[in-house]
Scaffold this active site. Structure first.
Site, PDB file in Angstrom:
ATOM      1  N   ARG A  28       0.713  -1.025  -0.098  1.00 23.13           N
ATOM      2  CA  ARG A  28       0.020   0.012   0.096  1.00 23.13           C
ATOM      3  C   ARG A  28       0.815   1.244   0.038  1.00 23.13           C
ATOM      4  O   ARG A  28       1.753   1.260   0.634  1.00 23.13           O
ATOM      5  CB  ARG A  28      -0.958  -0.040   1.165  1.00 23.13           C
ATOM      6  CG  ARG A  28      -1.989  -1.125   1.090  1.00 23.13           C
ATOM      7  CD  ARG A  28      -2.953  -0.868   2.225  1.00 23.13           C
ATOM      8  NE  ARG A  28      -4.014  -2.299   2.306  1.00 23.13           N
ATOM      9  CZ  ARG A  28      -4.662  -2.537   1.243  1.00 23.13           C
ATOM     10  NH1 ARG A  28      -5.040  -1.751   0.117  1.00 23.13           N
ATOM     11  NH2 ARG A  28      -5.324  -3.879   1.399  1.00 23.13           N
ATOM     12  N   ASP A  29       0.523   2.331  -0.953  1.00 26.20           N
ATOM     13  CA  ASP A  29       1.305   3.639  -0.829  1.00 26.20           C
ATOM     14  C   ASP A  29       1.194   4.311   0.485  1.00 26.20           C
ATOM     15  O   ASP A  29      -0.093   4.042   1.116  1.00 26.20           O
ATOM     16  CB  ASP A  29       0.645   4.453  -1.784  1.00 26.20           C
ATOM     17  CG  ASP A  29       1.475   5.476  -2.492  1.00 26.20           C
ATOM     18  OD1 ASP A  29       1.967   5.503  -3.407  1.00 26.20           O
ATOM     19  OD2 ASP A  29       1.539   6.543  -1.472  1.00 26.20           O
ATOM     20  N   ILE A  30       2.056   4.943   0.788  1.00 20.47           N
ATOM     21  CA  ILE A  30       2.245   5.467   2.434  1.00 20.47           C
ATOM     22  C   ILE A  30       1.136   6.794   2.200  1.00 20.47           C
ATOM     23  O   ILE A  30       0.880   7.046   3.232  1.00 20.47           O
ATOM     24  CB  ILE A  30       3.892   6.028   2.468  1.00 20.47           C
ATOM     25  CG1 ILE A  30       3.944   5.921   3.947  1.00 20.47           C
ATOM     26  CG2 ILE A  30       4.297   6.890   1.737  1.00 20.47           C
ATOM     27  CD1 ILE A  30       5.260   5.927   4.684  1.00 20.47           C
ATOM     28  N   GLU A  94       8.646   9.998  -8.759  1.00 20.48           N
ATOM     29  CA  GLU A  94       9.540  10.403  -7.664  1.00 20.48           C
ATOM     30  C   GLU A  94      10.627   9.290  -7.237  1.00 20.48           C
ATOM     31  O   GLU A  94      11.291   9.553  -6.703  1.00 20.48           O
ATOM     32  CB  GLU A  94       8.573  10.689  -6.417  1.00 20.48           C
ATOM     33  CG  GLU A  94       7.769  11.953  -6.889  1.00 20.48           C
ATOM     34  CD  GLU A  94       6.600  12.101  -5.745  1.00 20.48           C
ATOM     35  OE1 GLU A  94       6.458  11.310  -4.917  1.00 20.48           O
ATOM     36  OE2 GLU A  94       5.944  13.141  -5.933  1.00 20.48           O
ATOM     37  N   HIS A  99       7.154   1.027 -11.077  1.00 21.07           N
ATOM     38  CA  HIS A  99       6.241   0.760 -10.078  1.00 21.07           C
ATOM     39  C   HIS A  99       4.854   1.053 -11.018  1.00 21.07           C
ATOM     40  O   HIS A  99       4.829   2.181 -11.537  1.00 21.07           O
ATOM     41  CB  HIS A  99       6.162   1.332  -8.780  1.00 21.07           C
ATOM     42  CG  HIS A  99       6.295   2.852  -8.760  1.00 21.07           C
ATOM     43  ND1 HIS A  99       7.614   3.470  -8.882  1.00 21.07           N
ATOM     44  CD2 HIS A  99       5.411   3.964  -8.613  1.00 21.07           C
ATOM     45  CE1 HIS A  99       7.426   4.627  -8.764  1.00 21.07           C
ATOM     46  NE2 HIS A  99       6.133   4.929  -8.555  1.00 21.07           N
ATOM     47  N   HIS A 101       0.889   1.869 -10.232  1.00 20.22           N
ATOM     48  CA  HIS A 101       0.035   2.473  -9.323  1.00 20.22           C
ATOM     49  C   HIS A 101      -1.185   1.727  -9.556  1.00 20.22           C
ATOM     50  O   HIS A 101      -1.958   1.894 -10.556  1.00 20.22           O
ATOM     51  CB  HIS A 101      -0.211   3.808  -9.302  1.00 20.22           C
ATOM     52  CG  HIS A 101       0.816   4.837  -8.947  1.00 20.22           C
ATOM     53  ND1 HIS A 101       1.035   5.469  -7.612  1.00 20.22           N
ATOM     54  CD2 HIS A 101       1.960   5.056  -9.400  1.00 20.22           C
ATOM     55  CE1 HIS A 101       2.206   6.254  -7.399  1.00 20.22           C
ATOM     56  NE2 HIS A 101       2.902   5.946  -8.580  1.00 20.22           N
TER      57      HIS A 101
HETATM   58  P1  5GP Z   1       5.867   8.091  -8.416  1.00 20.84           P
HETATM   59  O1  5GP Z   1       5.586   9.528  -8.069  1.00 20.84           O
HETATM   60  O2  5GP Z   1       7.180   7.801  -8.320  1.00 20.84           O
HETATM   61  O3  5GP Z   1       5.096   7.406  -9.311  1.00 20.84           O
HETATM   62  O4  5GP Z   1       5.245   7.441  -6.909  1.00 20.84           O
HETATM   63  C1  5GP Z   1       6.029   7.056  -5.927  1.00 20.84           C
HETATM   64  C2  5GP Z   1       4.878   6.510  -4.899  1.00 20.84           C
HETATM   65  O5  5GP Z   1       5.629   6.118  -3.883  1.00 20.84           O
HETATM   66  C3  5GP Z   1       4.017   7.953  -4.208  1.00 20.84           C
HETATM   67  O6  5GP Z   1       2.890   7.618  -4.510  1.00 20.84           O
HETATM   68  C4  5GP Z   1       4.709   7.866  -2.621  1.00 20.84           C
HETATM   69  O7  5GP Z   1       3.572   7.972  -1.838  1.00 20.84           O
HETATM   70  C5  5GP Z   1       5.154   6.609  -2.535  1.00 20.84           C
HETATM   71  N1  5GP Z   1       5.929   6.313  -1.364  1.00 20.84           N
HETATM   72  C6  5GP Z   1       7.133   6.887  -1.464  1.00 20.84           C
HETATM   73  N2  5GP Z   1       7.781   6.324  -0.406  1.00 20.84           N
HETATM   74  C7  5GP Z   1       7.335   5.434   0.122  1.00 20.84           C
HETATM   75  C8  5GP Z   1       7.351   4.550   1.291  1.00 20.84           C
HETATM   76  O8  5GP Z   1       8.451   4.559   1.802  1.00 20.84           O
HETATM   77  N3  5GP Z   1       6.543   3.455   1.498  1.00 20.84           N
HETATM   78  C9  5GP Z   1       5.277   3.506   0.630  1.00 20.84           C
HETATM   79  N4  5GP Z   1       4.426   2.434   1.009  1.00 20.84           N
HETATM   80  N5  5GP Z   1       5.068   4.189  -0.403  1.00 20.84           N
HETATM   81  C10 5GP Z   1       5.974   5.197  -0.490  1.00 20.84           C
END
Ligand code: 5GP
Length: 115
Positions: A28-30, A94, A99, A101
Protein backbone atom coordinates in the site's frame (compact mmCIF):
# COMPACT_ATOMS: atom_id res chain seq x y z
CA UNK A 1 21.37 3.12 -6.91
CA UNK A 2 18.87 1.30 -4.70
CA UNK A 3 15.68 3.04 -3.67
CA UNK A 4 13.40 2.74 -0.70
CA UNK A 5 11.35 0.16 -2.65
CA UNK A 6 14.32 -2.22 -2.79
CA UNK A 7 14.46 -2.10 1.01
CA UNK A 8 10.71 -2.82 1.24
CA UNK A 9 11.07 -5.81 -1.13
CA UNK A 10 14.00 -7.13 0.91
CA UNK A 11 11.99 -6.76 4.15
CA UNK A 12 14.44 -4.19 5.51
CA UNK A 13 11.81 -1.44 5.64
CA UNK A 14 8.26 -1.88 6.90
CA UNK A 15 5.38 -1.62 4.44
CA UNK A 16 1.87 -3.04 4.20
CA UNK A 17 2.70 -5.79 1.70
CA UNK A 18 -0.44 -7.26 0.13
CA UNK A 19 1.19 -9.60 -2.39
CA UNK A 20 4.63 -11.05 -3.13
CA UNK A 21 5.94 -13.70 -5.50
CA UNK A 22 9.24 -14.46 -7.21
CA UNK A 23 8.84 -11.59 -9.70
CA UNK A 24 6.83 -8.80 -8.07
CA UNK A 25 5.86 -7.27 -4.73
CA UNK A 26 2.77 -5.14 -4.02
CA UNK A 27 2.28 -2.86 -1.03
CA UNK A 28 0.00 0.00 0.00
CA UNK A 29 1.15 3.52 -0.88
CA UNK A 30 2.22 5.47 2.19
CA UNK A 31 0.24 8.53 0.98
CA UNK A 32 -2.87 7.02 -0.61
CA UNK A 33 -4.61 9.12 -3.28
CA UNK A 34 -7.84 7.08 -2.96
CA UNK A 35 -9.31 4.37 -0.70
CA UNK A 36 -7.29 1.78 -2.63
CA UNK A 37 -3.77 2.80 -3.62
CA UNK A 38 -1.36 -0.07 -4.09
CA UNK A 39 2.07 -0.05 -5.72
CA UNK A 40 3.05 -3.11 -7.75
CA UNK A 41 6.79 -3.27 -8.28
CA UNK A 42 9.24 -5.70 -9.90
CA UNK A 43 11.55 -7.39 -7.40
CA UNK A 44 14.37 -6.64 -9.86
CA UNK A 45 15.64 -3.07 -9.70
CA UNK A 46 14.41 -1.51 -12.94
CA UNK A 47 14.48 2.31 -12.62
CA UNK A 48 11.89 3.32 -15.25
CA UNK A 49 9.78 1.95 -18.11
CA UNK A 50 12.62 3.14 -20.39
CA UNK A 51 14.88 0.53 -18.79
CA UNK A 52 12.67 -2.50 -19.51
CA UNK A 53 14.26 -5.10 -21.81
CA UNK A 54 12.78 -8.10 -23.63
CA UNK A 55 13.95 -10.32 -20.77
CA UNK A 56 11.60 -8.39 -18.46
CA UNK A 57 8.54 -9.33 -20.50
CA UNK A 58 7.28 -11.88 -17.98
CA UNK A 59 7.78 -9.47 -15.09
CA UNK A 60 5.97 -6.65 -16.90
CA UNK A 61 3.06 -8.97 -17.68
CA UNK A 62 2.98 -10.23 -14.11
CA UNK A 63 2.63 -6.66 -12.85
CA UNK A 64 -0.63 -6.28 -14.82
CA UNK A 65 -2.00 -9.66 -13.77
CA UNK A 66 -1.26 -8.91 -10.12
CA UNK A 67 -3.05 -5.57 -10.52
CA UNK A 68 -6.07 -7.43 -11.89
CA UNK A 69 -6.02 -9.89 -8.97
CA UNK A 70 -5.63 -7.17 -6.34
CA UNK A 71 -8.40 -5.06 -7.87
CA UNK A 72 -10.75 -8.01 -7.42
CA UNK A 73 -9.44 -8.62 -3.89
CA UNK A 74 -10.05 -4.96 -3.03
CA UNK A 75 -13.59 -5.17 -4.46
CA UNK A 76 -12.98 -2.43 -7.04
CA UNK A 77 -12.83 -4.52 -10.19
CA UNK A 78 -16.45 -3.80 -11.14
CA UNK A 79 -16.63 -0.16 -9.97
CA UNK A 80 -13.37 0.50 -11.81
CA UNK A 81 -9.87 1.70 -11.14
CA UNK A 82 -6.85 3.29 -12.76
CA UNK A 83 -3.39 1.87 -13.43
CA UNK A 84 -0.64 4.46 -13.72
CA UNK A 85 3.06 4.21 -14.47
CA UNK A 86 4.91 7.51 -14.17
CA UNK A 87 8.18 7.93 -16.07
CA UNK A 88 10.87 10.54 -15.44
CA UNK A 89 10.34 14.24 -14.69
CA UNK A 90 7.36 15.10 -16.91
CA UNK A 91 5.66 11.88 -15.85
CA UNK A 92 6.02 12.93 -12.23
CA UNK A 93 8.12 9.93 -11.19
CA UNK A 94 9.49 10.33 -7.67
CA UNK A 95 10.86 6.87 -6.90
CA UNK A 96 13.21 5.44 -9.52
CA UNK A 97 12.20 1.82 -9.12
CA UNK A 98 9.53 0.94 -11.70
CA UNK A 99 6.05 0.71 -10.16
CA UNK A 100 2.45 0.39 -11.24
CA UNK A 101 -0.06 2.41 -9.20
CA UNK A 102 -3.41 0.63 -8.66
CA UNK A 103 -5.86 3.34 -7.61
CA UNK A 104 -9.59 3.09 -6.99
CA UNK A 105 -12.45 3.07 -4.52
CA UNK A 106 -13.92 6.40 -5.68
CA UNK A 107 -14.53 8.19 -9.00
CA UNK A 108 -11.08 9.37 -10.08
CA UNK A 109 -11.98 12.25 -12.38
CA UNK A 110 -10.21 13.24 -15.57
CA UNK A 111 -7.14 11.26 -16.48
CA UNK A 112 -4.72 14.18 -16.85
CA UNK A 113 -4.92 17.84 -15.87
CA UNK A 114 -5.17 20.04 -18.98
CA UNK A 115 -3.21 22.85 -17.28
P1 5GP B 1 5.80 8.04 -8.30
O1 5GP B 1 5.53 9.51 -8.15
O2 5GP B 1 7.28 7.75 -8.31
O3 5GP B 1 5.07 7.41 -9.45
O4 5GP B 1 5.18 7.37 -7.01
C1 5GP B 1 5.91 7.05 -5.86
C2 5GP B 1 4.92 6.65 -4.80
O5 5GP B 1 5.61 6.03 -3.76
C3 5GP B 1 4.15 7.84 -4.19
O6 5GP B 1 2.76 7.67 -4.40
C4 5GP B 1 4.56 7.80 -2.72
O7 5GP B 1 3.49 8.14 -1.85
C5 5GP B 1 5.01 6.36 -2.54
N1 5GP B 1 6.01 6.17 -1.52
C6 5GP B 1 7.15 6.92 -1.35
N2 5GP B 1 7.87 6.45 -0.32
C7 5GP B 1 7.17 5.39 0.19
C8 5GP B 1 7.43 4.50 1.27
O8 5GP B 1 8.43 4.59 1.99
N3 5GP B 1 6.50 3.55 1.50
C9 5GP B 1 5.38 3.41 0.72
N4 5GP B 1 4.53 2.42 1.03
N5 5GP B 1 5.11 4.23 -0.31
C10 5GP B 1 6.01 5.22 -0.58
Amino acid sequence: MSTIFAKIIAGELLADIVYQDELVTAFRDIHPAAPTHILIVPNKEIPTVNDLTPEDEQTAGRMLLVAQKLAAQEGIDQSGYRLIVNCNAHGGQEVYHLHLHLIGGRPLGPMVSRK
